[in-house]
Write an enzyme that holds these catalytic residues in place. Sequence first.
Site, short mmCIF file in Angstrom:
data_model
loop_
_atom_site.label_atom_id
_atom_site.label_comp_id
_atom_site.label_asym_id
_atom_site.label_seq_id
_atom_site.Cartn_x
_atom_site.Cartn_y
_atom_site.Cartn_z
N LYS A 238 72.80 -36.83 77.90
CA LYS A 238 73.31 -38.00 78.64
C LYS A 238 73.33 -37.78 80.15
CE LYS A 238 75.61 -40.39 74.92
NZ LYS A 238 76.84 -40.88 74.29
N ARG A 272 77.17 -35.11 67.85
CA ARG A 272 75.98 -35.96 67.69
C ARG A 272 74.95 -35.56 68.75
NH1 ARG A 272 73.83 -40.41 69.97
NH2 ARG A 272 72.86 -41.98 68.64
C1 7PM Z 1 71.11 -44.24 76.68
C2 7PM Z 1 72.42 -43.81 76.80
C3 7PM Z 1 70.46 -44.22 75.47
C4 7PM Z 1 73.09 -43.40 75.68
C5 7PM Z 1 71.12 -43.79 74.37
C6 7PM Z 1 72.45 -43.39 74.47
C7 7PM Z 1 76.76 -42.36 70.96
C8 7PM Z 1 76.49 -43.09 69.81
C9 7PM Z 1 74.90 -43.39 71.25
C10 7PM Z 1 77.97 -41.60 71.05
C11 7PM Z 1 78.47 -42.39 68.84
C12 7PM Z 1 72.42 -41.69 72.79
C13 7PM Z 1 73.19 -42.86 73.32
N1 7PM Z 1 75.75 -42.54 71.83
N2 7PM Z 1 77.33 -43.11 68.76
N3 7PM Z 1 75.32 -43.73 70.00
N4 7PM Z 1 78.78 -41.65 69.96
N5 7PM Z 1 79.33 -42.38 67.83
O1 7PM Z 1 72.50 -40.65 73.48
O2 7PM Z 1 78.30 -40.94 72.05
O3 7PM Z 1 71.75 -41.79 71.77
S1 7PM Z 1 73.48 -44.01 72.00
#
Ligand code: 7PM
Length: 299
Positions: A238, A272
């Site tokens: 991130k 995750r």
């Molecule tokens: C851009 C920024 C693209 C962030 C994708 C993301 C989470 C999640 C995501 C989290 C839970 C990624 C994120 N982040 N579900 N879904 N917790 N529970 O890194 O932090 O895939 S999307």
Amino acid sequence: MKSLLDTSSTQAAENAFQLRCGRHLLDLSFPRVMGVLNVTPDSFSDGGQHVALDDALRHAERMLAEGAAIIDVGGESTRPGALPVSPQEELDRVAPVVEALVRELDALVSVDTSCPAVMREAGELGAGMINDVRALEREGALLAAAGSGLPVCLMHRQGEPQNMQQAPSYQQPVEEVVADYLARRVAACEAAGLRRNRLLIDPGFGFGKSVEHNLRLLKYMQSLQTLALPLLVGMSRKSMIGKVLGRPVEERLPGGLALTAMAVERGANILRVHDVAATVDAVNMTWAVLQEGGEPPLH
Ligand code: 7PM
């Protein structure tokens, strides 16, 4: 004798438990890794839909071999900045992948969705968990999730994916995430018939938060333990890492592993991540210190 420096009361081991996830039982007596599987439409391949499915299967198989306990399948619509996708489109994208992961790999699959229609299907498809970055706030989501019989991860966010990073603002980030938001969503779930033993919580790193907000939430993540629910965190690749270290997305793993170690020490039960093998090592090494040795290979 417990010293002030003893962090053992923050370890996941103290609330050792198992989480019923459909036909799977997830052992959360030690921290587990959830591998991210992105399901993107296969528009640039001339091989058709089955090529994307095959890639997804091989990626998931590798993550499982590397020690992932859960595969999180996301249909893109929950990604920050992503344009909304219709429920049918999301279902068409996610359903074949979930079915294949279940049939071919007997995987414990979590479905990253905010959509009630997808939640209603999830259990039928053989998924074991619902992961909602909108914490069941969509109309009909509480009822759909309750009916699915699956555990649900409730994530905090401020704003909507399209605009949430524009001006994130908090007086007291930790209190607002824990007491003002997550505790209320837990109460709303319980009122809708979702018992606590089916709930997980997540502070939602990067979802309507500045770098400072994210760092503070991690530093004081013990506060989330007041809710006494399994804690899931997603920090992998991130922008908080990118901004602190000045690294592009493909160079954020070392920073992410540092965050993983800190999260495990602060009681994270599920990490995750995209990079499963490296994270499993970081988790197991951190856990070995917290346990002062103990049982070797955890994953
Ligand atoms: C851009 C920024 C693209 C962030 C994708 C993301 C989470 C999640 C995501 C989290 C839970 C990624 C994120 N982040 N579900 N879904 N917790 N529970 O890194 O932090 O895939 S999307």
